[in-house]
Design an enzyme around this catalytic site. Structure first.
Site, PDB file in Angstrom:
ATOM      1  N   PHE A 172       0.851  -1.183   0.000  1.00  0.00           N
ATOM      2  CA  PHE A 172       0.000   0.000   0.000  1.00  0.00           C
ATOM      3  C   PHE A 172       0.889   1.235   0.000  1.00  0.00           C
ATOM      4  O   PHE A 172       1.719   1.415   0.882  1.00  0.00           O
ATOM      5  CB  PHE A 172      -0.932   0.046   1.215  1.00  0.00           C
ATOM      6  CG  PHE A 172      -1.853   1.243   1.155  1.00  0.00           C
ATOM      7  CD1 PHE A 172      -3.025   1.203   0.430  1.00  0.00           C
ATOM      8  CD2 PHE A 172      -1.510   2.437   1.786  1.00  0.00           C
ATOM      9  CE1 PHE A 172      -3.854   2.311   0.333  1.00  0.00           C
ATOM     10  CE2 PHE A 172      -2.324   3.557   1.694  1.00  0.00           C
ATOM     11  CZ  PHE A 172      -3.503   3.493   0.962  1.00  0.00           C
ATOM     12  N   ASP A 216       9.411   3.073   1.787  1.00  0.00           N
ATOM     13  CA  ASP A 216       8.198   3.796   2.172  1.00  0.00           C
ATOM     14  C   ASP A 216       7.950   3.573   3.659  1.00  0.00           C
ATOM     15  O   ASP A 216       7.394   2.551   4.069  1.00  0.00           O
ATOM     16  CB  ASP A 216       7.010   3.321   1.339  1.00  0.00           C
ATOM     17  CG  ASP A 216       5.722   4.081   1.685  1.00  0.00           C
ATOM     18  OD1 ASP A 216       5.720   4.801   2.706  1.00  0.00           O
ATOM     19  OD2 ASP A 216       4.742   3.950   0.942  1.00  0.00           O
ATOM     20  N   LYS A 225       2.309  10.682   7.519  1.00  0.00           N
ATOM     21  CA  LYS A 225       1.512  10.363   8.710  1.00  0.00           C
ATOM     22  C   LYS A 225       2.019  11.043   9.978  1.00  0.00           C
ATOM     23  O   LYS A 225       1.722  12.209  10.196  1.00  0.00           O
ATOM     24  CB  LYS A 225       1.377   8.847   8.850  1.00  0.00           C
ATOM     25  CG  LYS A 225       0.530   8.266   7.710  1.00  0.00           C
ATOM     26  CD  LYS A 225       0.002   6.878   7.963  1.00  0.00           C
ATOM     27  CE  LYS A 225      -1.051   6.510   6.929  1.00  0.00           C
ATOM     28  NZ  LYS A 225      -0.645   5.558   5.926  1.00  0.00           N
TER      29      LYS A 225
HETATM   30  C1  LIG Z   1      -0.898   5.691   4.440  1.00  0.00           C
HETATM   31  C2  LIG Z   1       0.215   5.306   3.569  1.00  0.00           C
HETATM   32  C3  LIG Z   1       0.517   6.024   2.403  1.00  0.00           C
HETATM   33  C4  LIG Z   1      -0.360   7.145   1.878  1.00  0.00           C
HETATM   34  O1  LIG Z   1      -0.466   8.192   2.763  1.00  0.00           O
HETATM   35  P1  LIG Z   1      -1.661   9.269   2.590  1.00  0.00           P
HETATM   36  O2  LIG Z   1      -1.303  10.356   3.550  1.00  0.00           O
HETATM   37  O3  LIG Z   1      -2.931   8.556   2.954  1.00  0.00           O
HETATM   38  O4  LIG Z   1      -1.657   9.702   1.180  1.00  0.00           O
HETATM   39  C5  LIG Z   1       1.642   5.663   1.675  1.00  0.00           C
HETATM   40  N1  LIG Z   1       2.419   4.641   2.071  1.00  0.00           N
HETATM   41  C6  LIG Z   1       2.158   3.915   3.167  1.00  0.00           C
HETATM   42  C7  LIG Z   1       3.068   2.805   3.558  1.00  0.00           C
HETATM   43  C8  LIG Z   1       1.032   4.203   3.954  1.00  0.00           C
HETATM   44  O5  LIG Z   1       0.754   3.467   5.017  1.00  0.00           O
END
Ligand SMILES: *Cc1c(COP(=O)(O)O)cnc(C)c1O
Length: 405
Positions: free
Chosen positions: A146, A231, A260
């Site tokens: 994700f 990520d 986040k």
């Molecule tokens: C939540 C998340 C995203 C996307 O972040 P948003 O602020 O919702 O766009 C990208 N990568 C990972 C691993 C995430 O958990």
């Protein structure tokens, strides 16, 4: 239409049902305020927040040091645009780069934007530095990953719900199974510019890769002159008990993507962090964001960086993580088919005989604990890192009950 006997929750649910896009399926809880690990709903019921905004609230709701930083900046200046400098941007980039041991920071807003920006930087690096022929760059990604919701990001998603109906898709991505170093090695071609991976797959159900996997990824990327893009939007900034989950595995990526928790649940703040030989490929006019690097975001981000750099919260997270995982191991075979995770982050697979992950989350909410299912049978647990041991035991007791009914 509001009827006199409607509960406050029902009133809000009707407004959302009638006027918000139905792109989520929330639990029937409408929150009115939050403090630390706790939230209170519009009926006055209190809950332990075991989702913590998908890790955006790592430091809890309204952490006093973080809201104070936001309040101070609200009373000075909140937005300048990057057409001018602001007195929070330089210090924020310097302090965040130092925390991660890298040289440069590209500030953005949401996690998906950090991912998009990381992909753009990787492609540009591929053409300018590696010498890949124009428009041929490829990026290897993992199945079940994700990385957000933009068109390019869902273009390489393996989740039919995330992709369905959103084509045509952005080309240039190769998907390999997560945790399989041999498959990754086989997917690399001379046109590969980057490998993009989560160090722990969050939305997939808190999947921790096999030991040695991230080190193998590093070795493969170095050997093939490919950027390792990690990520850490959800895994980073304390969730695992470390600033970076990748580093905790003894591995250093070339590019870190953060989001986040970087905004402390107050404002959206994300970042691409890398050394000059990588981020230096961006020249004026080639990338940007109206809100990226705004002074309010930077002031909050600086307070987050200072909180993490101090270290005691990470130590507390590791200690509480042990309590959590010890408690969860006792549930194995008692309503669960698998439990796993790291730090204050766990995936609990509910025994299908007992219902779905969603049903267990509904029972948990009735018992005063908010969590969210992910991928059918899995309940994801990710409380604010400031949780105390008694609060953790309260939630584990509720989980035990929710898995019994
Ligand atoms: C939540 C998340 C995203 C996307 O972040 P948003 O602020 O919702 O766009 C990208 N990568 C990972 C691993 C995430 O958990």
């Amino acid at each position: 239409m509001t009827l006199l006997h409607d509960s406050p929750t029902a009133v809000h649910e009707r407004l959302m049902a009638e006027h918000s896009a139905h792109n989520y399926h929330p639990l029937p809880v409408v929150i009115a305020d939050g403090q630390g690990v706790w939230v209170t709903d519009v009926e006055g019921r209190r809950y332990l927040d075991f989702l913590a905004g998908y890790s955006a609230l790592n430091f809890g709701h309204r952490h006093p040091v973080l809201t104070a930083a936001a309040h101070r900046q609200l009373d000075r200046v909140t937005l300048t645009s990057r057409a001018f400098g602001n007195d929070q941007l330089g210090p924020f980039c310097t302090e965040l780069a130092a925390l991660l041991g890298k040289e440069r920071v590209l500030p953005m807003n949401t996690g998906a934007e950090a991912v998009e920006s990381g992909l753009k930087v990787a492609r540009k690096w591929g053409y300018d530095v590696k010498g890949v022929p124009a428009d041929r760059a490829r990026i290897v990604v993992a199945a079940e990953a994700f990385h957000g919701r933009t068109i390019s990001v869902v273009s390489f998603s393996t989740d039919p719900e995330a992709r369905g109906g959103f084509g045509p898709f952005t080309p240039g991505f190769d998907v390999v199974p997560y945790g399989d170093a041999a498959a990754l090695r086989a997917a690399i071609t001379p046109e590969t510019v980057a490998v993009l991976l989560e160090p722990v797959q969050g939305e997939a159900g808190v999947i921790v890769p096999p030991p040695g996997y991230l080190a193998a990824v590093r070795e493969i990327c170095t050997a093939s002159n490919v950027l390792y893009v990690s990520d850490e939007v959800q895994a980073g900034l304390g969730r695992t008990g470390h600033v970076l989950a990748t580093r905790a595995a003894g591995v250093d990526a070339d590019v870190y993507l953060l989001g986040k928790a970087l905004g402390a649940g107050i404002v959206p703040v994300s970042a691409v962090v890398a050394d000059s030989d990588v981020l230096g490929v961006l020249k004026p006019g080639q990338h940007g964001s109206t809100f990226g690097g705004n002074p309010l975001a930077c002031a909050v981000g600086r307070a987050v960086v200072a909180l993490l750099a101090e270290g005691s919260l990470l130590e507390h997270t590791r200690a509480m993580g042990e309590v959590l995982h010890e408690g969860l191991r006792e549930l194995l075979g008692h309503g669960t088919t698998a439990v796993r995770g790291v730090g204050l982050w766990a995936g609990v697979d509910v025994d299908p005989e007992l219902g779905t992950g969603r049903e267990v989350c509904e029972r948990l909410a009735a018992l005063g604990v908010l969590a969210k299912d992910t991928h059918g049978p899995t309940v994801r647990l990710s409380p604010p890192l400031v949780i105390t041991e008694p609060e953790l035991h309260t939630a584990l007791t509720a989980l035990r009950h929710a898995l019994r009914s």
